[in-house]
Motif scaffolding. Structure first.
Motif, PDB file in Angstrom:
ATOM      1  N   GLU A 122       0.529  -1.180   0.004  1.00 49.89           N
ATOM      2  CA  GLU A 122       0.290   0.110  -0.111  1.00 49.89           C
ATOM      3  C   GLU A 122       0.829   1.625   0.024  1.00 49.89           C
ATOM      4  OE1 GLU A 122      -2.645  -0.042   3.458  1.00 49.89           O
ATOM      5  OE2 GLU A 122      -3.870  -1.578   2.924  1.00 49.89           O
ATOM      6  N   ILE A 123       2.233   1.021   0.780  1.00 52.69           N
ATOM      7  CA  ILE A 123       2.946   2.234   0.668  1.00 52.69           C
ATOM      8  C   ILE A 123       3.531   2.281  -0.537  1.00 52.69           C
ATOM      9  CG2 ILE A 123       5.205   3.063   1.771  1.00 52.69           C
ATOM     10  CD1 ILE A 123       3.924   1.766   4.168  1.00 52.69           C
ATOM     11  N   ASP A 144       4.412   9.427  -1.163  1.00 58.72           N
ATOM     12  CA  ASP A 144       5.998   9.841  -2.095  1.00 58.72           C
ATOM     13  C   ASP A 144       6.365   9.614  -2.062  1.00 58.72           C
ATOM     14  OD1 ASP A 144       3.990  10.646  -4.308  1.00 58.72           O
ATOM     15  OD2 ASP A 144       3.092  12.192  -2.526  1.00 58.72           O
ATOM     16  N   ARG A 145       6.824   9.502  -0.249  1.00 50.83           N
ATOM     17  CA  ARG A 145       8.308   9.434  -0.010  1.00 50.83           C
ATOM     18  C   ARG A 145       8.031   8.698   1.819  1.00 50.83           C
ATOM     19  NH1 ARG A 145      11.537  14.521   1.575  1.00 50.83           N
ATOM     20  NH2 ARG A 145       9.310  16.054   2.325  1.00 50.83           N
ATOM     21  N   VAL A 146       8.876   7.936   1.753  1.00 48.32           N
ATOM     22  CA  VAL A 146       8.438   7.810   2.847  1.00 48.32           C
ATOM     23  C   VAL A 146       9.935   7.544   4.231  1.00 48.32           C
ATOM     24  CG1 VAL A 146      10.508   5.144   1.968  1.00 48.32           C
ATOM     25  CG2 VAL A 146       8.176   4.932   4.061  1.00 48.32           C
ATOM     26  N   THR A 147       9.614   7.508   5.396  1.00 48.56           N
ATOM     27  CA  THR A 147      10.175   7.999   6.540  1.00 48.56           C
ATOM     28  C   THR A 147      10.769   6.390   7.314  1.00 48.56           C
ATOM     29  OG1 THR A 147      10.233  10.275   6.897  1.00 48.56           O
ATOM     30  CG2 THR A 147      10.991   8.850   8.953  1.00 48.56           C
ATOM     31  N   VAL A 148      12.204   6.020   7.700  1.00 53.59           N
ATOM     32  CA  VAL A 148      12.134   4.769   8.125  1.00 53.59           C
ATOM     33  C   VAL A 148      12.511   4.837  10.316  1.00 53.59           C
ATOM     34  CG1 VAL A 148      12.664   2.229   8.014  1.00 53.59           C
ATOM     35  CG2 VAL A 148      12.079   3.711   6.536  1.00 53.59           C
ATOM     36  N   LEU A 149      10.858   4.819  10.866  1.00 50.72           N
ATOM     37  CA  LEU A 149      12.131   4.495  12.396  1.00 50.72           C
ATOM     38  C   LEU A 149      12.080   2.940  13.347  1.00 50.72           C
ATOM     39  CD1 LEU A 149       9.384   6.087  13.995  1.00 50.72           C
ATOM     40  CD2 LEU A 149      11.237   7.652  12.906  1.00 50.72           C
ATOM     41  N   ASP A 192      12.482   8.505  -0.952  1.00 50.94           N
ATOM     42  CA  ASP A 192      11.671   8.832  -2.126  1.00 50.94           C
ATOM     43  C   ASP A 192      11.063   7.237  -2.255  1.00 50.94           C
ATOM     44  OD1 ASP A 192      11.436  11.797  -2.439  1.00 50.94           O
ATOM     45  OD2 ASP A 192      13.321  11.848  -4.041  1.00 50.94           O
ATOM     46  N   ILE A 193       9.826   7.516  -2.127  1.00 48.56           N
ATOM     47  CA  ILE A 193       9.628   6.032  -2.540  1.00 48.56           C
ATOM     48  C   ILE A 193       9.793   5.464  -4.033  1.00 48.56           C
ATOM     49  CG2 ILE A 193       7.200   5.211  -3.469  1.00 48.56           C
ATOM     50  CD1 ILE A 193       7.243   4.903  -0.421  1.00 48.56           C
ATOM     51  N   SER A 194       9.974   6.128  -5.525  1.00 43.91           N
ATOM     52  CA  SER A 194      10.115   5.672  -6.467  1.00 43.91           C
ATOM     53  C   SER A 194      11.847   4.877  -6.636  1.00 43.91           C
ATOM     54  CB  SER A 194      10.799   6.926  -7.455  1.00 43.91           C
ATOM     55  OG  SER A 194      10.996   7.999  -6.954  1.00 43.91           O
ATOM     56  N   ASP A 195      12.563   5.722  -5.583  1.00 43.58           N
ATOM     57  CA  ASP A 195      13.950   4.988  -5.219  1.00 43.58           C
ATOM     58  C   ASP A 195      14.010   3.350  -4.907  1.00 43.58           C
ATOM     59  OD1 ASP A 195      14.735   7.184  -6.375  1.00 43.58           O
ATOM     60  OD2 ASP A 195      15.341   8.040  -4.234  1.00 43.58           O
ATOM     61  N   MET A 196      12.666   3.274  -3.942  1.00 42.26           N
ATOM     62  CA  MET A 196      12.422   2.187  -2.959  1.00 42.26           C
ATOM     63  C   MET A 196      12.083   0.980  -3.298  1.00 42.26           C
ATOM     64  SD  MET A 196      14.437   3.249  -0.594  1.00 42.26           S
ATOM     65  CE  MET A 196      13.849   2.486   1.115  1.00 42.26           C
ATOM     66  N   THR A 197      12.845   0.075  -2.978  1.00 46.79           N
ATOM     67  CA  THR A 197      11.235  -1.371  -2.923  1.00 46.79           C
ATOM     68  C   THR A 197      10.741  -2.148  -2.009  1.00 46.79           C
ATOM     69  OG1 THR A 197      13.409  -2.824  -2.325  1.00 46.79           O
ATOM     70  CG2 THR A 197      13.134  -2.295  -4.759  1.00 46.79           C
ATOM     71  N   GLN A 198      10.068  -2.829  -1.643  1.00 49.32           N
ATOM     72  CA  GLN A 198       9.401  -3.168  -0.226  1.00 49.32           C
ATOM     73  C   GLN A 198      10.878  -3.955  -0.141  1.00 49.32           C
ATOM     74  OE1 GLN A 198       5.934  -5.545  -0.711  1.00 49.32           O
ATOM     75  NE2 GLN A 198       5.307  -4.450  -2.806  1.00 49.32           N
TER      76      GLN A 198
END
Lengths: 515, 320
Positions: free
Chosen positions: A203-204, A209-214, A224-230
């Motif tokens: 879903e994310i 658009d972007r994700v912050t990881v804790l 940036d989500i476009s640079d990421m994979t699950q």
């Protein structure tokens, strides 16, 4: 895109010294859907509460439009333009949608509540934001999806610019989820910022658009989500900081003690919380069950301990079906359980340490004298427990609530570990307690299994604990077992995370013989 | 015969009045999420203060206002102890009721030197009765409806007033939201404590009117324990009505009717009279049990259906 919300070096230390958040910094832009992810206990909830004015913080600052915010309550947050959609809706069932939305800011005519105006205001707002709602309906008559829309409208009508959503899709059907996403995109186009908290990586990837990881209270950065994979998000969340603190031998497992087959548990909403689960726990081994929140861990524990009914399939302990047995009978059959909630179920906090420890055995002959309890025998036994488990207390008469969290849990394990059990269910046994007690409980779990041939089922949200204590490992997701590992020590935490978060699933063939 | 019917009807309205006030007082707090068990004590205090203030001021209006003030003061005391002092509501209410019984008798003794009644000690006034023009001349109905104390008519007006307050005003909306989901109310900036205090003050004023009826209309003096359980009867009428002021009034009248029947039977056969007096409550208890059993069954049935559907779904999925 312009920056709307900025968080700088936010640090929260609870009064018991637990650092929930340390130096968290990130920013959210107008017109952005920003994901906030982290394992259970990574500090998402605390961060959210600070953003929404429900918790104070020791260090750092929150800025909205470059203005530093001083918030003392959730109401302050709303006035400043930050709204939150809680997982549990804050609605009044017998009131109409319109009344719920305007509650607190009601339009009036003289001293009367102007219902017509409320209906006009709210239906206009619903139309403006594209929510399909009949605002005159009672909230008790509408679906969960609609309730969520009401909550969103409630925030929007108060002029909120930043919307925090705490696992909004957890309660929705797939269709409702789709609808929600469309609506969130519409809000995004209108310049709203949305902070989206979720465990569901697909879903994310789709929405944000972007994700912050804790992780463990620290912020690992914003991507940036476009640079990421699950996979990458999962690896960041779970991390590589698992260290095995003690070595243990392989188990010599004996006969099947607990046998669960095709178990189905249906919730009050008709959802299958446990959906066709089968596995066994043999004497002498520790089987771990991993899963994110809402995966069914709690329901599974409740079914096995006989506190909640199950609706299909079977659970047997030493070959005997547990259905129809009282909890006392199950305990006499050799079951022990460390409940995940020590304050309400694990211990009776207003009673003394002595009463808590003998609660399940005061009626046995060794603690009885005719029709009375044998105070001397009980005192001797309890004092031995206090010594053996190193419970820090004034004396056995002290009420359990006066103890620290770790010592309360020691009282619980003192009772469960000395019950002479053959099977023990340990549910989140070390959640929120000190390192020393955690170490002791984990070591005891392993030694009870390996030396005393007790069958142990460990249900935990703590991956360290699962990898350290378990011999075999199963992964539960949405009520199903999606992975089985014959050797917990050989499982990498990355891989485990991918199964827990739904990136991978094992086929039944792969799991054959491992359950 | 006609005489009997009109007397009977008249008595029902008269005996229902204090019960209606009690039920309405409970309805307001119930809607705010609190069970008002102290209504009995509120009424007793109000009955005494009504007599005292009307005797001192020789004004009926000030007497009634004094009674309402007494109810409000008791309401304020409960709010303070329960909402600020965070004490257990039921224990507070029980204590208030016991305190009212002893306290009013003590005050009575201090003021008059008598332990039973103010009759012939205090020159207190009675609320006037009203002959309604035109209606009083209707045969049969006239003598039933006309000639009551002003407070009896006010009781029915209060029913409408409380309904309006609860369902048409902003305060009512907030009060209901606090009663149903205090967290939701709190989250939009409504002060739960303030709303509940307001509810207790309103309840006190309404119960005060009930007390005033007892000592300034039903009879024109105060005597110890004169409320005699009418507050509790109102409480149960409100419980059956489940927060509706109109239904609460109807059930109050039903209880008033049972009282009337019992009073009449008392003249001939005291045993049966007490039996009749008991009947409405027996019916209430049986009704509540039946309703609750029905609800439990329905919930169980719904769950069973959901379980069956879910299991069927699981089986279907397994096949494919």
């Amino acid at each position: 895109m312009s920056e709307l919300l900025r968080v700088e070096n936010l640090t929260k230390v609870y009064s018991n010294g637990f650092v929930a958040n340390s130096d968290i910094s990130f920013s959210v832009n107008a017109g952005e859907i920003h994901a906030l992810v982290g394992e259970n206990g990574a500090g998402k909830t605390t961060l959210m509460k600070m953003l929404f004015g429900m918790e104070d913080y020791q260090k750092g600052a929150i800025y909205l439009n470059d203005k530093k915010l001083e918030m003392k309550s959730a109401l302050d947050a709303i006035h400043n333009g930050i709204g939150m959609i809680h997982q549990h809706f804050m609605l009044v069932p017998s009131l109409s949608i319109a009344e719920n939305i305007v509650l607190g800011i009601e339009p009036t005519k003289a001293v009367m509540f102007n219902y017509k105006e409320a209906v006009r205001m709210t239906s206009e707002a619903a139309k403006k934001y594209g929510f399909d709602l009949d605002v005159t309906q009672r909230v008790s008559d509408i679906s969960v999806g609609s309730m969520q829309k009401v909550e969103i409208l409630k925030a929007l009508i108060r002029g909120v610019k930043v919307l925090i959503m705490d696992e909004p899709t957890a309660v929705l059907t797939p269709q409702e989820t789709r609808e929600l996403f469309e609506q969130l995109h519409r809000l995004q186009e209108q310049g709203y910022a949305i902070i989206f908290i979720s465990h569901k990586l697909e879903e994310i990837m789709e929405l944000c658009d972007r994700v912050t990881v804790l992780r463990k209270g620290k912020c690992l950065g914003t991507y940036d989500i476009s640079d990421m994979t699950q996979e990458r998000i999962s690896n960041l969340m779970i991390g590589r900081d698992v260290e095995l603190r003690f070595q243990k031998d392989d188990p010599e497992s004996g006969e099947d003690l607990l046998l669960v087959s095709d178990l189905i548990v249906v919730g009050d909403d008709g959802k299958r919380n446990i959906d066709g689960v089968s596995f066994r726990v043999r004497a002498g081994e520790v089987v771990g069950i991993a899963g994110v929140e809402g995966s069914g861990q709690t329901e599974l524990a409740a079914a096995i301990t006989g506190t909640e009914p199950y609706h299909s399939g079977s659970i047997t302990l030493s070959g005997e079906e547990i259905r129809g047995h009282t909890v006392r009978q199950l305990r006499e059959m050799g079951m022990a359980s460390i409940h995940e909630d020590r304050m309400t179920i694990g211990a009776s906090v207003n009673q003394s340490i002595r009463d808590n420890i003998i609660a399940d055995r005061f009626y046995r002959p060794e603690f009885r004298k005719f029709i009375f309890t044998d105070k001397k025998a009980i005192d001797e036994f309890v004092d031995r427990c206090i010594e053996e488990f190193e419970i820090a207390c004034d004396d056995a008469d002290q009420p359990v609530r006066m103890l620290s969290g770790g010592n309360i849990q020691k009282v619980v394990v003192a009772r469960e570990f000395t019950s002479g059990c053959r099977f023990i269910l340990a549910s989140q046994p070390t959640r929120g307690i000190d390192v020393g007690t955690t170490e002791m409980i984990r070591k005891r779990l392993v030694s009870m299994s390996h030396e005393n041939k007790v069958a142990t089922l460990l249900i935990s949200a703590d991956l360290n604990e699962l990898l350290e204590v378990s011999d075999r490992l199963l992964v539960l997701r949405r009520g199903k077992i999606v992975a089985a590992f014959p050797k917990a020590s050989e499982v990498s935490e990355d891989k485990l995370g991918e199964y827990m978060l739904g990136i991978r699933t094992m086929t039944p063939q792969e799991m054959e013989g491992l359950l | 015969m006609i005489n009997f019917i009109t007397n009977f009807g008249f008595s029902v309205l008269r005996l229902s009045t204090p019960i209606i006030y009690a039920a309405l007082a409970c309805t307001v707090t119930k809607k705010a999420g609190l069970l008002n068990m102290s209504v009995e004590g509120m009424m007793l205090c109000a009955a005494l203060l009504g007599v005292i203030s009307s005797a001192l001021t020789q004004s009926v209006l000030l007497g009634v206002l004094g009674a309402m003030l007494a109810g409000c003061l008791v309401g304020a005391l409960i709010s303070y102890v329960n909402l600020v002092g965070k004490s257990e509501l039921y224990l507070t209410c029980i204590a208030i009721n016991l305190m009212a019984t002893g306290g009013t008798t003590f005050a009575l003794y201090m003021i008059t030197g008598a332990k039973g009644t103010t009759f012939s000690y205090l020159a207190s006034l009675a609320v006037p009765t009203i002959q309604i023009p035109i209606i009083k001349d209707i045969p049969l109905l006239g003598p039933i409806l006309s000639g009551h104390s002003l407070l009896t008519y006010l009781a029915f007006l209060c029913t409408a007033l409380i309904w309006w307050l609860l369902f048409k005003t902003r305060l009512g909306l907030r009060l209901r939201s606090v009663g149903e989901n205090p967290h939701a109310a709190e989250s939009v900036g409504i002060s739960v404590t303030r709303i509940r205090t307001t509810a207790y003050l309103i309840a006190g004023a309404v119960a005060g009117l009930g007390g005033a009826f007892m000592s300034m209309s039903y009879v024109a003096w105060f005597s110890r324990d004169m409320v005699a359980g009418r507050g509790f009867i109102g409480l149960s009428a409100n419980n059956i009505a489940n927060g509706s002021p109109v239904v609460a009034t109807i059930f109050s009248m039903l209880f008033g009717m049972a009282d009337t029947v019992a009073n009449i039977l008392q003249l001939t056969d005291a045993g049966i009279a007490y039996f009749v007096k008991m009947l409405p409550y027996v019916i209430t208890i049986v009704g509540m049990v039946v309703m609750s059993v029905f609800q439990i069954r329905r919930r169980k049935h719904m769950k069973q259906k959901a379980v069956a559907a879910a299991i069927q779904e699981a089986a279907a999925e397994k096949q494919t």
